[in-house]
Enzyme design. Structure first.
Site, PDB file in Angstrom:
ATOM      1  N   CYS A 172       0.851  -1.181   0.000  1.00 46.61           N
ATOM      2  CA  CYS A 172       0.000   0.000   0.000  1.00 46.61           C
ATOM      3  C   CYS A 172       0.889   1.234   0.000  1.00 46.61           C
ATOM      4  CB  CYS A 172      -0.919   0.016   1.227  1.00 46.61           C
ATOM      5  SG  CYS A 172      -2.104  -1.351   1.297  1.00 46.61           S
ATOM      6  N   ASN A 183       0.749   0.660   6.195  1.00 48.47           N
ATOM      7  CA  ASN A 183       1.232  -0.105   5.050  1.00 48.47           C
ATOM      8  C   ASN A 183       1.922  -1.345   5.577  1.00 48.47           C
ATOM      9  OD1 ASN A 183       2.313  -1.030   2.603  1.00 48.47           O
ATOM     10  ND2 ASN A 183       4.116   0.293   2.774  1.00 48.47           N
ATOM     11  N   GLY A 184       1.427  -2.522   5.200  1.00 50.78           N
ATOM     12  CA  GLY A 184       2.086  -3.743   5.643  1.00 50.78           C
ATOM     13  C   GLY A 184       1.096  -4.832   5.992  1.00 50.78           C
ATOM     14  N   ASP A 211      -6.274  -6.394   9.852  1.00 54.24           N
ATOM     15  CA  ASP A 211      -5.229  -6.232  10.857  1.00 54.24           C
ATOM     16  C   ASP A 211      -5.080  -4.774  11.268  1.00 54.24           C
ATOM     17  OD1 ASP A 211      -4.265  -5.562   8.351  1.00 54.24           O
ATOM     18  OD2 ASP A 211      -2.390  -6.664   8.527  1.00 54.24           O
TER      19      ASP A 211
END
Length: 214
Positions: free
Chosen positions: A2, A78-79, A103
């Site tokens: 992302c 992001n991740g 998440d």
């Protein structure tokens, strides 16, 4: 993958147009959706932008920026947190409820429960920025290995952040001035080592590090 981007402008000049420009130039990182949150506070303006590549929760409930139910904490992330399901179950025993399977929502409530120490529970790769309106504080963190990039700029009372440097080029007043020390670093090693970047007043957040801005 992302893309995240945004700013904290203590001059209170930046608005939603700058946020959209900074975020949308990262569309290749997140083609599935985009999201923007803008806050005009008494001391600063804050913008949080996100380009989404849907991985875990494919529904609109996984859209970012994401808020807690009371809308007092917001995040762009992001991740991926691999053990988010286990953390979610622990948080449920503490009385928290969830509306998505993402998440990202788990990160929000983990931060609400444990503060900055919540990152010690995360197994995964991540770069995140959380705006805590209750504490009037912004919390920034990257994973231990530094898999997910996080660049930031601090100059003239403006803090910028992004997954890629080119987001900063969209912000009025950002100057692409080569940092000589970083340039010599690149000539010697063929890359610029953290915490430096090729431009002045611009850095990479090192692996396993965090920032707080109040």
């Amino acid at each position: 993958m992302c893309g995240i981007a945004g700013y904290i402008d203590f001059n209170k000049k930046a608005g939603e147009d700058q946020l959209r420009s900074m975020t949308d130039c990262l569309s290749h990182r997140g083609p599935d959706a985009s999201g923007y949150a803008f806050f005009q506070e008494s001391t600063c303006s804050i913008g949080l932008g996100h380009r989404r590549l849907s991985i875990i929760d494919l529904s609109p409930l996984g859209q970012q920026p994401m808020y807690t139910a009371d809308r007092k904490t917001a995040i762009v992330f992001n991740g991926e947190i691999y053990n988010y399901a286990e953390i979610r179950e622990e948080l449920r025993t503490k009385g928290y409820s969830f509306i998505s399977n993402s998440d990202t929502e788990v990160i929000l409530y983990a931060y609400r429960e444990w503060g900055a120490s919540a990152v010690n529970r995360f197994i995964g790769m991540f770069a995140m920025i959380i705006y805590d309106m209750l504490k009037e504080e912004v919390f920034v963190c990257v994973d231990r290995a530094g898999v997910k990039p996080f660049y930031y700029y601090w100059h003239n009372d403006v803090f910028l952040f992004a997954s890629e440097l080119k987001s900063f080029f969209q912000f009025p007043g950002y100057e692409k001035i080569i940092d000589e020390r970083s340039f010599y670093n690149f000539l010697q090693y063929s890359f610029v080592s953290a915490p430096y970047s090729i431009f002045k007043n611009t850095w990479k957040l090192e692996p396993g590090h965090y920032l707080r801005i109040d």
